[in-house]
Design a protein around this motif. Structure first.
Motif, mmCIF file in Angstrom:
data_model
loop_
_atom_site.group_PDB
_atom_site.id
_atom_site.type_symbol
_atom_site.label_atom_id
_atom_site.label_comp_id
_atom_site.label_asym_id
_atom_site.label_seq_id
_atom_site.Cartn_x
_atom_site.Cartn_y
_atom_site.Cartn_z
ATOM 1 N N GLY A 84 0.830 -1.209 0.000
ATOM 2 C CA GLY A 84 0.000 0.000 0.000
ATOM 3 C C GLY A 84 0.856 1.247 0.000
ATOM 4 N N ILE A 85 0.376 2.284 -0.677
ATOM 5 C CA ILE A 85 1.101 3.556 -0.772
ATOM 6 C C ILE A 85 0.168 4.657 -0.286
ATOM 7 C CG2 ILE A 85 2.478 5.063 -2.259
ATOM 8 C CD1 ILE A 85 1.323 1.918 -3.871
ATOM 9 N N THR A 86 0.521 5.314 0.819
ATOM 10 C CA THR A 86 -0.352 6.352 1.377
ATOM 11 C C THR A 86 -0.308 7.608 0.512
ATOM 12 O OG1 THR A 86 0.176 5.484 3.563
ATOM 13 C CG2 THR A 86 -0.942 7.592 3.491
ATOM 14 N N THR A 87 -1.476 8.156 0.239
ATOM 15 C CA THR A 87 -1.581 9.282 -0.703
ATOM 16 C C THR A 87 -1.548 10.630 0.026
ATOM 17 O OG1 THR A 87 -3.987 9.098 -0.633
ATOM 18 C CG2 THR A 87 -2.872 7.923 -2.387
ATOM 19 N N THR A 88 -0.355 10.945 0.564
ATOM 20 C CA THR A 88 -0.238 12.214 1.291
ATOM 21 C C THR A 88 0.850 13.126 0.748
ATOM 22 O OG1 THR A 88 1.164 11.070 2.890
ATOM 23 C CG2 THR A 88 -1.135 11.383 3.508
ATOM 24 N N GLY A 89 1.544 12.723 -0.307
ATOM 25 C CA GLY A 89 2.626 13.589 -0.771
ATOM 26 C C GLY A 89 3.052 13.274 -2.188
ATOM 27 N N THR A 90 4.099 13.966 -2.619
ATOM 28 C CA THR A 90 4.671 13.810 -3.961
ATOM 29 C C THR A 90 5.839 12.829 -3.893
ATOM 30 O OG1 THR A 90 4.048 16.059 -4.559
ATOM 31 C CG2 THR A 90 5.824 15.071 -5.818
ATOM 32 N N PRO A 91 5.898 11.824 -4.773
ATOM 33 C CA PRO A 91 6.999 10.855 -4.717
ATOM 34 C C PRO A 91 8.367 11.521 -4.920
ATOM 35 C CG PRO A 91 5.244 10.095 -6.178
ATOM 36 C CD PRO A 91 4.939 11.525 -5.841
ATOM 37 N N HIS A 92 9.363 11.030 -4.180
ATOM 38 C CA HIS A 92 10.717 11.558 -4.328
ATOM 39 C C HIS A 92 11.686 10.428 -4.659
ATOM 40 C CE1 HIS A 92 11.605 10.063 -0.273
ATOM 41 N NE2 HIS A 92 10.582 10.749 0.210
ATOM 42 N N LEU A 93 12.949 10.761 -4.902
ATOM 43 C CA LEU A 93 13.937 9.756 -5.325
ATOM 44 C C LEU A 93 14.067 8.627 -4.306
ATOM 45 C CD1 LEU A 93 16.912 11.841 -6.824
ATOM 46 C CD2 LEU A 93 15.040 10.705 -8.049
ATOM 47 N N HIS A 152 -6.166 5.687 4.551
ATOM 48 C CA HIS A 152 -5.071 5.884 5.505
ATOM 49 C C HIS A 152 -4.585 7.332 5.484
ATOM 50 C CE1 HIS A 152 -4.430 1.833 6.960
ATOM 51 N NE2 HIS A 152 -4.466 1.367 5.726
ATOM 52 N N ALA A 153 -4.628 7.952 4.313
ATOM 53 C CA ALA A 153 -4.162 9.342 4.201
ATOM 54 C C ALA A 153 -4.938 10.266 5.135
ATOM 55 C CB ALA A 153 -4.307 9.822 2.752
ATOM 56 N N LEU A 154 -6.226 9.955 5.366
ATOM 57 C CA LEU A 154 -7.073 10.827 6.189
ATOM 58 C C LEU A 154 -6.636 10.847 7.654
ATOM 59 C CD1 LEU A 154 -10.609 9.954 4.736
ATOM 60 C CD2 LEU A 154 -8.970 11.683 3.964
ATOM 61 N N VAL A 155 -5.852 9.843 8.059
ATOM 62 C CA VAL A 155 -5.370 9.806 9.444
ATOM 63 C C VAL A 155 -4.456 10.990 9.721
ATOM 64 C CG1 VAL A 155 -3.960 8.494 11.092
ATOM 65 C CG2 VAL A 155 -5.578 7.293 9.605
ATOM 66 N N LYS A 156 -3.640 11.373 8.714
ATOM 67 C CA LYS A 156 -2.655 12.430 8.980
ATOM 68 C C LYS A 156 -2.766 13.640 8.063
ATOM 69 C CE LYS A 156 0.687 9.322 6.762
ATOM 70 N NZ LYS A 156 1.925 8.589 6.939
ATOM 71 N N CYS A 157 -3.728 13.640 7.150
ATOM 72 C CA CYS A 157 -3.848 14.771 6.228
ATOM 73 C C CYS A 157 -5.298 15.246 6.174
ATOM 74 C CB CYS A 157 -3.365 14.366 4.832
ATOM 75 S SG CYS A 157 -3.423 15.726 3.642
ATOM 76 N N THR A 206 -3.081 11.290 -4.875
ATOM 77 C CA THR A 206 -3.593 10.054 -5.479
ATOM 78 C C THR A 206 -3.267 10.019 -6.968
ATOM 79 O OG1 THR A 206 -5.393 9.971 -3.857
ATOM 80 C CG2 THR A 206 -5.669 8.654 -5.846
ATOM 81 N N LEU A 207 -3.496 11.147 -7.634
ATOM 82 C CA LEU A 207 -3.190 11.229 -9.070
ATOM 83 C C LEU A 207 -1.683 11.083 -9.312
ATOM 84 C CD1 LEU A 207 -3.839 11.818 -12.058
ATOM 85 C CD2 LEU A 207 -3.782 14.267 -11.507
ATOM 86 N N GLU A 208 -0.874 11.812 -8.527
ATOM 87 C CA GLU A 208 0.577 11.789 -8.737
ATOM 88 C C GLU A 208 1.169 10.403 -8.507
ATOM 89 O OE1 GLU A 208 2.318 14.812 -6.297
ATOM 90 O OE2 GLU A 208 1.628 16.445 -7.573
ATOM 91 N N ILE A 209 0.712 9.737 -7.448
ATOM 92 C CA ILE A 209 1.275 8.426 -7.130
ATOM 93 C C ILE A 209 0.817 7.381 -8.149
ATOM 94 C CG2 ILE A 209 1.292 6.564 -5.426
ATOM 95 C CD1 ILE A 209 1.257 8.800 -3.267
ATOM 96 N N ALA A 210 -0.454 7.414 -8.527
ATOM 97 C CA ALA A 210 -0.944 6.471 -9.539
ATOM 98 C C ALA A 210 -0.204 6.683 -10.860
ATOM 99 C CB ALA A 210 -2.446 6.633 -9.736
ATOM 100 N N ALA A 211 -0.062 7.944 -11.275
ATOM 101 C CA ALA A 211 0.642 8.253 -12.529
ATOM 102 C C ALA A 211 2.104 7.821 -12.453
ATOM 103 C CB ALA A 211 0.545 9.752 -12.828
ATOM 104 N N THR A 212 2.708 7.949 -11.277
ATOM 105 C CA THR A 212 4.101 7.534 -11.091
ATOM 106 C C THR A 212 4.267 6.039 -11.342
ATOM 107 O OG1 THR A 212 4.620 9.308 -9.529
ATOM 108 C CG2 THR A 212 5.939 7.302 -9.359
ATOM 109 N N TRP A 213 3.439 5.236 -10.707
ATOM 110 C CA TRP A 213 3.556 3.782 -10.853
ATOM 111 C C TRP A 213 3.300 3.360 -12.297
ATOM 112 C CZ3 TRP A 213 4.279 -0.208 -7.036
ATOM 113 C CH2 TRP A 213 4.668 0.289 -5.783
ATOM 114 N N LEU A 214 2.326 3.984 -12.925
ATOM 115 C CA LEU A 214 2.017 3.629 -14.318
ATOM 116 C C LEU A 214 3.139 4.072 -15.255
ATOM 117 C CD1 LEU A 214 -1.770 4.581 -14.303
ATOM 118 C CD2 LEU A 214 -0.823 2.259 -14.313
ATOM 119 N N ALA A 215 3.669 5.278 -15.033
ATOM 120 C CA ALA A 215 4.740 5.798 -15.897
ATOM 121 C C ALA A 215 6.009 4.968 -15.789
ATOM 122 C CB ALA A 215 5.045 7.251 -15.541
ATOM 123 N N LEU A 216 6.246 4.396 -14.611
ATOM 124 C CA LEU A 216 7.472 3.622 -14.396
ATOM 125 C C LEU A 216 7.333 2.165 -14.828
ATOM 126 C CD1 LEU A 216 8.494 5.217 -11.005
ATOM 127 C CD2 LEU A 216 9.795 5.340 -13.138
ATOM 128 N N GLY A 217 6.165 1.816 -15.360
ATOM 129 C CA GLY A 217 6.052 0.502 -15.991
ATOM 130 C C GLY A 217 5.399 -0.582 -15.171
#
Length: 336
Positions: free
Chosen positions: A10-19, A48-53, A63-74
């Motif tokens: 699971g990936i919590t949707t509270t931020g922008t992915p980093h390196l 889960h994001a609602l617990v801290k955001c 949610t959009l950024e993380i989903a797009a990240t996983w899809l873009a990376l294959g």
């Protein structure tokens, strides 16, 4: 022939992915999604994001950024199940069934809750000041995420091992009361997963404000890499790669041959600016193609939404019949 192992992340949707996210979690998980011996489940943990955001726009954007990240990376969505937690209503229903079997004493021992209580007590506040039931019951929702799909293995950081142990306790108690419905999940930690240092040398983390966002445009990526902290050694002076944050980041992206070559360059006294330039070129080469795909996806949220809808359908094909079985087990049944 052995049956496939089911692995869930699971990936919590509270931020922008980093390196750091990319090297430590996303890249190895995407590689696992191509393994024919594994049934991979990846989900966006927006509940889960609602617990801290408490910023609705941030949760949606993340949610959009993380989903797009996983899809873009294959991520191979043909061979894995990629879904948004909130698209599977059986998960919160299972959360309630599990909550009714979970001892409050077990929740009292959760690290995050105890840390919040200790912080309140130290500052002279009421022990439960500002603590929501979301924080308190977080481990039950996490257990439901895992048990809904009877995942056998759950890759987690060391800080999450306790939650996996709790999920096992919760599953055992439910099984004891209502019959064998859940397999007991195993935590999977990888000692070799890279933990990247940030620009200040500490672990790369949003809480330290030292991250390098994954999808920076080329010029901004170079600028961020040039800010990585180094010591004052001059060009020509031999340098210790094992003491340099910039080398640790380089090593996470480089091949064995590139690492050996860079270690020799350190011994020969390479200038810090040259190390950073080579690091930039290495990372940029790896992310150039995915960056274009990411930009296309971010600008086409309908396409991302469509992928998540397909994933939700696949997930619910499993969760629907299973929750019906669990309802029957606990006595929530038709009268005739």
């Amino acid at each position: 022939m052995t049956s496939k192992q089911r692995v869930l992340t699971g990936i919590t949707t509270t931020g922008t992915p980093h390196l750091g996210n990319y090297v430590g979690a996303i890249k190895p998980a995407i590689a696992a999604s191509r393994d024919e011996d594994i049934d991979s489940f990846y989900f966006l943990a927006d509940y889960h994001a609602l617990v801290k955001c408490e910023d609705p726009e941030r949760v949606q954007r993340s949610t959009l950024e993380i989903a797009a990240t996983w899809l873009a990376l294959g991520l191979d969505t043909e061979r894995s199940v990629f879904y948004r937690q909130s698209d599977v209503p059986e998960i919160p229903e299972l959360t309630w069934l599990l909550t009714c079997s979970t001892a409050k004493g077990l929740m009292n021992r959760a690290h995050a809750y105890k840390a919040a209580v200790d912080a309140n007590t130290a500052s002279g506040e009421d022990p439960d000041y500002g603590i929501t039931m979301g924080l308190f019951c977080y481990p039950v929702l996490m257990a439901a995420d895992i048990l809904m799909f009877n995942a056998q293995r759950v890759p987690v950081g060391k800080d999450q091992i306790q939650h996996l142990e709790m999920a096992r306790d919760i599953a055992q108690r439910f099984n004891h009361r209502y019959g064998e419905h859940f397999v007991l999940p195993e935590a999977e930690t990888d000692e070799h997963v890279a933990t990247l240092p940030g620009t200040d040398g500490r672990k790369m983390s949003k809480s330290y404000d030292n991250t390098i966002p994954l999808w920076l445009p080329e010029k901004k990526l170079r600028k961020a890499i040039m800010k990585i902290k180094t010591n004052s050694q001059e060009p020509g002076e031999p340098k210790d790669p094992d003491e340099a944050s910039v080398y640790a980041v380089y090593a996470a992206f480089a091949s064995a041959e590139q690492r050996a070559s860079m270690r020799q360059a350190f011994a020969d006294g390479i200038a810090w600016g040259e190390v950073k330039q080579q690091l930039f070129e290495l990372i940029n080469a790896e992310l150039e193609g995915p960056r274009e795909r990411y930009e296309a996806l971010i600008n086409n949220p309908e396409r991302v939404e469509k992928e998540l809808a397909v994933g939700a359908e696949k997930a619910r094909a499993l969760s629907g019949p299973f929750i019906a079985e669990l309802r029957e087990a606990v006595g929530i049944r038709r009268l005739a």
